[in-house]
Write a protein that holds these residues in place. Sequence first.
Motif, mmCIF file in Angstrom:
data_model
loop_
_atom_site.group_PDB
_atom_site.id
_atom_site.type_symbol
_atom_site.label_atom_id
_atom_site.label_comp_id
_atom_site.label_asym_id
_atom_site.label_seq_id
_atom_site.Cartn_x
_atom_site.Cartn_y
_atom_site.Cartn_z
ATOM 1 N N PRO A 242 -75.974 48.036 5.552
ATOM 2 C CA PRO A 242 -75.508 49.360 5.987
ATOM 3 C C PRO A 242 -75.292 50.310 4.804
ATOM 4 O O PRO A 242 -75.133 49.887 3.656
ATOM 5 C CB PRO A 242 -74.176 49.055 6.688
ATOM 6 C CG PRO A 242 -74.217 47.603 7.005
ATOM 7 C CD PRO A 242 -75.039 46.963 5.928
ATOM 8 N N ASP A 243 -75.260 51.596 5.130
ATOM 9 C CA ASP A 243 -75.016 52.621 4.119
ATOM 10 C C ASP A 243 -73.592 52.504 3.582
ATOM 11 O O ASP A 243 -72.659 52.207 4.324
ATOM 12 C CB ASP A 243 -75.200 54.009 4.725
ATOM 13 C CG ASP A 243 -76.588 54.216 5.300
ATOM 14 O OD1 ASP A 243 -77.547 53.698 4.710
ATOM 15 O OD2 ASP A 243 -76.700 54.891 6.342
ATOM 16 N N ASP A 244 -73.454 52.781 2.284
ATOM 17 C CA ASP A 244 -72.146 52.651 1.644
ATOM 18 C C ASP A 244 -71.941 53.820 0.681
ATOM 19 O O ASP A 244 -72.545 53.841 -0.384
ATOM 20 C CB ASP A 244 -72.077 51.319 0.885
ATOM 21 C CG ASP A 244 -70.694 51.043 0.321
ATOM 22 O OD1 ASP A 244 -69.769 51.818 0.627
ATOM 23 O OD2 ASP A 244 -70.546 50.058 -0.408
ATOM 24 N N PRO A 245 -71.112 54.799 1.055
ATOM 25 C CA PRO A 245 -70.305 54.879 2.280
ATOM 26 C C PRO A 245 -71.151 55.303 3.478
ATOM 27 O O PRO A 245 -72.264 55.798 3.304
ATOM 28 C CB PRO A 245 -69.270 55.956 1.930
ATOM 29 C CG PRO A 245 -69.999 56.870 0.993
ATOM 30 C CD PRO A 245 -70.863 55.958 0.158
ATOM 31 N N PRO A 246 -70.603 55.125 4.690
ATOM 32 C CA PRO A 246 -71.396 55.391 5.898
ATOM 33 C C PRO A 246 -71.353 56.857 6.344
ATOM 34 O O PRO A 246 -71.069 57.158 7.501
ATOM 35 C CB PRO A 246 -70.731 54.470 6.932
ATOM 36 C CG PRO A 246 -69.293 54.437 6.517
ATOM 37 C CD PRO A 246 -69.311 54.493 5.016
ATOM 38 N N TRP A 247 -71.642 57.748 5.411
ATOM 39 C CA TRP A 247 -71.747 59.181 5.722
ATOM 40 C C TRP A 247 -72.627 59.832 4.652
ATOM 41 O O TRP A 247 -72.841 59.265 3.584
ATOM 42 C CB TRP A 247 -70.374 59.849 5.777
ATOM 43 C CG TRP A 247 -69.450 59.502 4.667
ATOM 44 C CD1 TRP A 247 -69.506 59.944 3.365
ATOM 45 C CD2 TRP A 247 -68.320 58.627 4.732
ATOM 46 N NE1 TRP A 247 -68.490 59.405 2.625
ATOM 47 C CE2 TRP A 247 -67.730 58.602 3.428
ATOM 48 C CE3 TRP A 247 -67.718 57.885 5.749
ATOM 49 C CZ2 TRP A 247 -66.604 57.847 3.140
ATOM 50 C CZ3 TRP A 247 -66.595 57.139 5.452
ATOM 51 C CH2 TRP A 247 -66.048 57.125 4.167
ATOM 52 N N PRO A 248 -73.169 61.020 4.922
ATOM 53 C CA PRO A 248 -74.085 61.661 3.969
ATOM 54 C C PRO A 248 -73.413 61.947 2.631
ATOM 55 O O PRO A 248 -72.217 62.262 2.568
ATOM 56 C CB PRO A 248 -74.462 62.968 4.670
ATOM 57 C CG PRO A 248 -74.232 62.702 6.122
ATOM 58 C CD PRO A 248 -73.054 61.785 6.183
ATOM 59 N N VAL A 249 -74.181 61.812 1.545
ATOM 60 C CA VAL A 249 -73.688 62.133 0.203
ATOM 61 C C VAL A 249 -74.711 63.031 -0.488
ATOM 62 O O VAL A 249 -75.917 62.797 -0.413
ATOM 63 C CB VAL A 249 -73.434 60.855 -0.640
ATOM 64 C CG1 VAL A 249 -72.263 60.068 -0.077
ATOM 65 C CG2 VAL A 249 -74.675 59.977 -0.709
ATOM 66 N N ILE A 255 -78.789 56.682 7.654
ATOM 67 C CA ILE A 255 -79.358 56.253 8.937
ATOM 68 C C ILE A 255 -78.974 54.826 9.323
ATOM 69 O O ILE A 255 -79.454 54.308 10.322
ATOM 70 C CB ILE A 255 -80.897 56.391 8.927
ATOM 71 C CG1 ILE A 255 -81.528 55.543 7.816
ATOM 72 C CG2 ILE A 255 -81.307 57.862 8.785
ATOM 73 C CD1 ILE A 255 -83.054 55.453 7.908
ATOM 74 N N VAL A 256 -78.090 54.181 8.528
ATOM 75 C CA VAL A 256 -77.649 52.816 8.857
ATOM 76 C C VAL A 256 -76.127 52.786 8.703
ATOM 77 O O VAL A 256 -75.571 52.033 7.914
ATOM 78 C CB VAL A 256 -78.313 51.757 7.957
ATOM 79 C CG1 VAL A 256 -78.146 50.356 8.576
ATOM 80 C CG2 VAL A 256 -79.791 52.028 7.751
ATOM 81 N N GLY A 281 -67.133 45.934 4.731
ATOM 82 C CA GLY A 281 -66.616 47.048 3.947
ATOM 83 C C GLY A 281 -67.374 48.327 4.204
ATOM 84 O O GLY A 281 -66.778 49.385 4.422
ATOM 85 N N SER A 282 -68.712 48.243 4.190
ATOM 86 C CA SER A 282 -69.523 49.444 4.412
ATOM 87 C C SER A 282 -69.297 50.000 5.818
ATOM 88 O O SER A 282 -69.015 51.186 5.995
ATOM 89 C CB SER A 282 -71.002 49.129 4.206
ATOM 90 O OG SER A 282 -71.242 48.712 2.886
#
Length: 394
Positions: A242-249, A255-256, A281-282
């Motif tokens: 998954p994306d880490d962190p789970p929001w756009p940067v 998308i994960v 965690g992610s």
Amino acid sequence: MIFEQSWRWYGPNDPVNLATIKQAGAHGVVTALHQIPVGDIWTKEAIQERISQLDESNRLHPFKLHWNVVESLPVHEFIKQGKPERDHLIENYKESLKNLAACGVTSICYNFMPILDWLRTNVRYELEDGSTALLHEMVDVVIFDIYMLQREGAEKSYSEAILIQAKAKYESLSDEEIAVLKQSLLMALPGDKDGFTIEKLKNGLQQYDGISREQLQENLIYFLKEVIPVAEELGVVLAIHPDDPPWPVFGLPRIVSTAEDLKFIFEAVPSIHNGLTFCSGSLGASEENNLPEIIKTYYDRIHFVHLRSVNRVAPYHFYEANHLEGSAQMFELIKTFYDCHQTNQRVLPMRPDHGHEMMDDQGKPYYPGYSAIGRLRGLAELRGLEFGIINSLK
């Protein structure tokens, strides 16, 4: 046993050597060939050399280690961007999968995060007990984006409220605090000796101009439709992180990050070989994600597990907690894995993730989050919790 206890090892140059990993009680070694440029083929010779390093350690000390998960076989940026070169690079990826399978390594972790892997604003955030942890605070990301990176149009990515907060905090920062922020966000990824510079990061971001979230999703599915049939033939499983962190940067799409994202990926490519690295965690950095439900829904697709906990201070603001503390509710997670385990008795490779830097490890040249003692504490706590759950429910 629910999990095979595992440990991430960055190879011969890792300050945490194989003897230490054995003493920690792990049997599985999670490693990768960081010396090979992204996009090049992992040859059988290079793979076998890594395996021989484990074999030599096993010869010296009979406690057996084996390479159970690749983390990661990286996906080239041109594949993520959908550039014409992607087809050649995907063919290289397939060859690497074939060579790994021929050498007996069949579990592959990878991610589809543009440019940046996990992102933290302070990689040595001091906790109350004097140990240090990884911290992510969105206000600091905004400060870096606008005042240091000076990304064109960055202000449009954020709310007026957070822009006001960022301006006020930036004006109060000392030179030392600015240096810590810049160093943390430009930190090199494992295997990347050069690291990022402002210019390098800017150039990378420009390559994603015009690539929407939907386009990035399409590029992931294109990649999976090419490689998953090969994985099926080889008996290999791929497990997306998954994306880490789970929001756009920095304006980059993600998308994960959510259960809906996972649903899209697994419905588009339904093969069980198209799987998930469950990272508590992610996924757990967002309070919107129901971690036990994700485990139950996608258990058959979970091929690798990262267990860690974050302490959510506020939306988009967290730090890495001790493994049994913080927001993850680790008892519920391992209990859910135990319940799912009863259906097919699968033993999943699991590693403790992102330990605190503590005790004699402080001040040593460890990659942040990957010191020895902090992860040893995490592994011991997780093993104890697993043992307690199994024996109380027999």
